[in-house]
Design a protein around this motif. Structure first.
Motif, PDB file in Angstrom:
ATOM      1  N   ALA A   1     -25.873 -81.382  60.618  1.00 22.06           N
ATOM      2  CA  ALA A   1     -24.370 -81.389  61.345  1.00 22.06           C
ATOM      3  C   ALA A   1     -24.805 -81.335  62.971  1.00 22.06           C
ATOM      4  O   ALA A   1     -25.691 -80.560  63.259  1.00 22.06           O
ATOM      5  N   VAL A   2     -24.285 -82.070  63.815  1.00 22.66           N
ATOM      6  CA  VAL A   2     -24.399 -82.468  64.926  1.00 22.66           C
ATOM      7  C   VAL A   2     -23.431 -81.566  65.700  1.00 22.66           C
ATOM      8  O   VAL A   2     -22.094 -81.587  65.460  1.00 22.66           O
ATOM      9  N   GLU A   3     -23.998 -80.549  66.692  1.00 18.71           N
ATOM     10  CA  GLU A   3     -23.263 -79.690  67.190  1.00 18.71           C
ATOM     11  C   GLU A   3     -22.437 -80.091  68.487  1.00 18.71           C
ATOM     12  O   GLU A   3     -22.940 -81.131  69.325  1.00 18.71           O
ATOM     13  N   ILE A   4     -21.266 -79.796  68.724  1.00 19.25           N
ATOM     14  CA  ILE A   4     -20.537 -80.119  69.630  1.00 19.25           C
ATOM     15  C   ILE A   4     -19.699 -78.870  70.172  1.00 19.25           C
ATOM     16  O   ILE A   4     -19.380 -77.751  69.231  1.00 19.25           O
ATOM     17  N   TRP A   5     -19.227 -78.547  71.303  1.00 17.63           N
ATOM     18  CA  TRP A   5     -18.579 -77.480  72.005  1.00 17.63           C
ATOM     19  C   TRP A   5     -17.184 -77.828  72.533  1.00 17.63           C
ATOM     20  O   TRP A   5     -17.025 -79.145  72.988  1.00 17.63           O
ATOM     21  N   ASP A   6     -16.220 -77.213  72.308  1.00 15.69           N
ATOM     22  CA  ASP A   6     -14.821 -77.484  72.655  1.00 15.69           C
ATOM     23  C   ASP A   6     -14.959 -77.301  74.486  1.00 15.69           C
ATOM     24  O   ASP A   6     -14.170 -78.015  75.021  1.00 15.69           O
ATOM     25  N   ARG A   7     -15.620 -76.412  74.823  1.00 15.76           N
ATOM     26  CA  ARG A   7     -15.536 -76.316  76.292  1.00 15.76           C
ATOM     27  C   ARG A   7     -17.047 -75.639  76.704  1.00 15.76           C
ATOM     28  O   ARG A   7     -17.781 -75.017  75.865  1.00 15.76           O
ATOM     29  N   GLY A   8     -17.600 -76.065  77.671  1.00 12.53           N
ATOM     30  CA  GLY A   8     -18.844 -75.465  78.335  1.00 12.53           C
ATOM     31  C   GLY A   8     -19.938 -76.218  78.085  1.00 12.53           C
ATOM     32  O   GLY A   8     -21.084 -75.631  78.415  1.00 12.53           O
ATOM     33  N   GLY A   9     -19.709 -77.490  77.602  1.00 17.82           N
ATOM     34  CA  GLY A   9     -20.749 -78.330  77.274  1.00 17.82           C
ATOM     35  C   GLY A   9     -21.682 -78.627  78.695  1.00 17.82           C
ATOM     36  O   GLY A   9     -22.932 -79.182  78.591  1.00 17.82           O
TER      37      GLY A   9
END
Lengths: 323, 447
Positions: free
Chosen positions: A57-65
């Motif tokens: 699973a590749v991680e993504i953030w909604d904010r703060g990337g």
């Protein structure tokens, strides 16, 4: 004595957990991902089926990337400002699933509303057709407010939602039961808490067969062996027939590996360690491949180079059964 | 088949002479029973006792040593399949291969590069333990010459790999004083000749054959001809087959007491892609290899092997600790910052490595939390206002630092009040992670 004489006969298999729903299942995913199913200790094909291929699973953030280490930002560029674009990039990098962490719900990261979070979930579901993991911000009050709305927004998509914890599980269990999602149960480095949490979820009506264990994760060199041993013990007990430890296991590799000094510190501060550009992706990849030997079923990862190497390593493990 | 400590004790001299290095005969018997010592360690065991105990007294896996001049290395004599059952005793020898067909200058250069590789992590230094010289030239004189060159420019252990007994003898003789490991590639082609070389030179021998049964047969043959110091190699195999063999042989030796495979195993990670070779080598280290020979040159790849080995050979019964108290990093003078952490090695070295790599002189106060991390110690009330105040006082930190301002981990900001109250020091809440320390200090610390 023959090699086969050293095989162990196990009483049970690790549960198979399917994530995602295709149109035929009432969802909109192109395919589903099934993890677990091993009937032997990791990769010993001579004593039983090794189960489903471990998924990434590749991680993504909604904010703060934007706060991610530079080596990762070089790969993702401006995508980190837009979860939908980021998810597409993650899919390009070879993701089997997308792992969306709702960091924006954290009070220190903006404390977005439940509705904003649910809209993000919808936008990611619309952007890519891979199965989805939705992960809270680790502040219980906020997660209990935000995750039920996200669960509702993703109803029918058979996501993996997390995490439930020993002291905070009721709200998310109820949402996932209502909306048909799988659950990720977090038990920080403690087998007894893992079992206890599974019991608690079960007692409020959640099927043990739909849970995934998250024993928390440590990077290579930073307590890796502690987690590794806990995973080994848990896997041995599960194969031995303990229904409370037959769940497949998730490792949150990217987050931890990219905190390690070896992954992010330039060579002038670590003379003789080799260029940081090579060390970072390698630290993440080796943390992941090492966990495969303890029974990791689902790996959350970040760097495309690491993802490539881990996928290829999984291919090799899954290729021919050992004699 | 396995004997209990008491059964073994019956046959010992019961003189408590301590010549075996253990305080009493009973304690020695217990060690033998658990596989941590060999009956041969008892110099006074009579023939009757030896016969009575026979092979049951041997550890399920032999201890094999090689190397010399202060660079001796021991592998094997492991007692468990999983480290949580006890611990892993003898860390894998990390070995890098070099072909003898390289020009002398390049060979020497490579040896020097490898001997210079060193990683200081968590209070320990990891190095390349062994250089594996491969007889790629197929030339006997060249192999011996290259062995001499390698020995001169690489101070630690050597392995000599050749499919030719004559070449192995020549190179082995050339560097015999270094006690190299002889490695008979395709041993089965001429086993007796290889055994003879090892016997004549009195050096440990790695025997190679494809798979479990072939190796067990070959090991039996070697044992019959009088060789004791053996290492097993399944030869060139895929990593999946390699891991399976490692587990099968370890299970056979430890749980089935199958003597034929009761030796440490040497694995080769020779993939031409260094990343794949790194992955494979780390798997072999996790899964019991006594030696891993890797086709690697870059330090960052070898670093991954070193970290994997350091982790998996950590004793699970003892949290890794540093001495509690005030540690000085980078010769701090008065006005250097005082940073609080615990005496858990991972916590301490996370802090230490940040400030030392940024070359910021500082004091680190390692509060005695019995080796638990900051959050765990806080939850267990081992890191409190009182314990921190006590540690500050005991270390006479105020005297040394010349100020009373202490920086605490952001994770335990809730302790600010009680630390100030108990110690009288001003408390500054630092970052949550050690990785934020350097920028934090640059922004917030004025000496």
């Amino acid at each position: 004595m023959k090699a086969q004489d050293t095989a162990t006969k196990w009483a049970a298999a690790i549960n198979e957990v399917r994530i995602g729903a295709t149109p035929a299942d009432g969802g909109t995913r192109r395919n589903t991902v099934t993890i677990g199913g091993a009937q032997c200790v990791p990769w010993l094909a001579y004593e039983g089926k090794t189960g489903n291929r471990p998924a990434i699973a590749v991680e993504i953030w909604d904010r703060g990337g934007e706060t991610w280490p530079g080596a990762l930002l070089e790969q993702y560029g401006d995508c980190v400002k837009d979860p939908a674009a980021w998810a597409k990039k993650a899919a390009e990098f070879g993701a089997d699933l997308i792992c969306l962490k709702l960091m924006g719900a954290h009070p220190a990261m903006g404390g977005i509303s439940a509705r904003e979070a649910a809209d993000t979930v919808k936008s990611v579901l619309a952007a890519v057709d891979l199965p989805l993991i939705v992960w809270g911000c680790d502040v219980n009050e906020r997660d209990n407010e935000v995750l039920p709305k996200c669960s509702e927004a993703a109803k029918g998509e058979n996501c993996l939602f997390g995490t439930i914890k020993e002291k905070n599980y009721r709200t998310l269990v109820a949402s996932c039961l209502a909306d048909g999602h799988k659950l990720l149960a977090e038990s920080p480095l403690d087998i007894n808490i893992a079992k206890q949490l599974n019991v608690l979820a079960h007692d409020v009506g959640y099927p043990l067969e739909q849970l995934v264990i998250f024993p928390t994760t440590a990077a290579l060199g930073y307590g890796f062996e502690y987690v590794y041993s806990i995973m080994e013990r848990s896997r041995l007990a599960g194969l031995g027939g303990d229904p409370l430890l037959r769940q497949p296991t998730l490792c949150d590799v990217g987050l931890q590996a990219w905190r390690a000094k070896e992954a992010i510190t330039a060579e002038d501060a670590l003379p003789g360690f080799g260029p940081v550009g090579a060390r970072g992706p390698l630290w993440e990849a080796i943390t992941a491949t090492n966990y495969l030997q303890a029974g990791a079923d689902l790996l959350v990862m970040r760097h495309p180079g690491s993802i490539r190497l881990v996928k290829e390593s999984i291919d090799r493990l899954c290729s021919v059964p050992a004699a | 088949m396995a004997l209990s400590g008491l059964e073994i004790y019956k046959h010992l001299p019961k003189s408590n002479c301590k010549e075996c290095g253990v305080a009493t005969c009973l304690a020695f018997a217990m060690k033998v029973a658990s596989g941590q010592a060999s009956l041969e360690g008892c110099p006074r065991l009579d023939e009757k006792g030896k016969t009575a105990l026979g092979e049951a007294g041997a550890p399920p896996q032999s201890l094999i040593s090689f190397g010399a001049n202060g660079y001796g290395f021991e592998i094997g004599q492991e007692t468990v399949l999983y480290r949580h059952e006890d611990k892993f005793y003898h860390p894998t020898a990390i070995s890098v291969c070099i072909n003898d067909s390289l020009d002398n200058a390049i060979l020497e250069q490579r040896c020097k590069e490898l001997s210079a590789i060193a990683f200081d992590r968590m209070g320990k230094t990891s190095v390349v333990d062994m250089l594996a010289l491969v007889n790629a030239s197929k030339d006997t004189a060249r192999f011996a010459e290259a062995a001499r060159l390698a020995a001169a420019s690489f101070p630690r252990s050597l392995a000599l790999l050749s499919p030719d007994p004559t070449a192995l003898r020549a190179a082995g003789e050339a560097v015999a004083a270094r006690r190299p490991l002889l490695w008979a590639l395709c041993t089965g082609s001429n086993p007796e000749a290889f055994f003879k070389v090892a016997e004549d030179l009195r050096l440990p021998l790695c025997i190679e054959a494809p798979g479990f049964e072939a190796l067990a047969g070959l090991a039996d043959q070697a044992r019959v001809s009088g060789l004791k110091d053996l290492v097993l190699s399944p030869g060139p195999v895929s990593s999946q087959e390699g891991c399976a063999f490692l587990t099968q042989s370890r299970r056979a030796a430890i749980t089935k007491k199958f003597r034929s495979l009761g030796y440490p195993v040497a694995m080769m990670a020779m993939d031409e892609d260094p990343l794949r070779a790194t992955v494979d080598a780390c798997w072999y280290i996790l899964k019991y290899a006594g030696i891993v020979v890797a086709n690697l040159t870059r330090p960052e790849h070898i670093l991954a092997l070193a970290a994997t080995r350091q982790d998996i050979y950590t004793n699970p019964q003892i949290p890794v600790q540093v001495p509690a108290g005030l540690h000085e990093v980078g010769d701090p003078g008065p006005d250097a910052p005082v940073l609080v952490t615990t005496n858990f090695a991972l916590s301490y070295y996370s802090v230490e490595s940040e400030i030392s790599s940024a070359r910021i002189p500082a004091y680190i106060l390692a509060v005695d939390t019995e080796g638990t991390s900051v959050l765990t110690a806080w939850a267990a009330e081992k890191l409190t206002g009182a314990t921190t105040a006590e540690a500050l006082a005991k270390a006479r930190a105020a005297e040394k630092a010349g100020h009373k301002k202490v920086i605490i981990p952001g994770l335990v900001s809730v302790l600010s009040g009680s630390i100030k109250e108990e110690s009288g020091w001003d408390v500054i809440v630092g970052p949550r992670e050690a990785s934020g320390l350097v920028s934090f200090l640059k922004a917030n610390w004025r000496s």
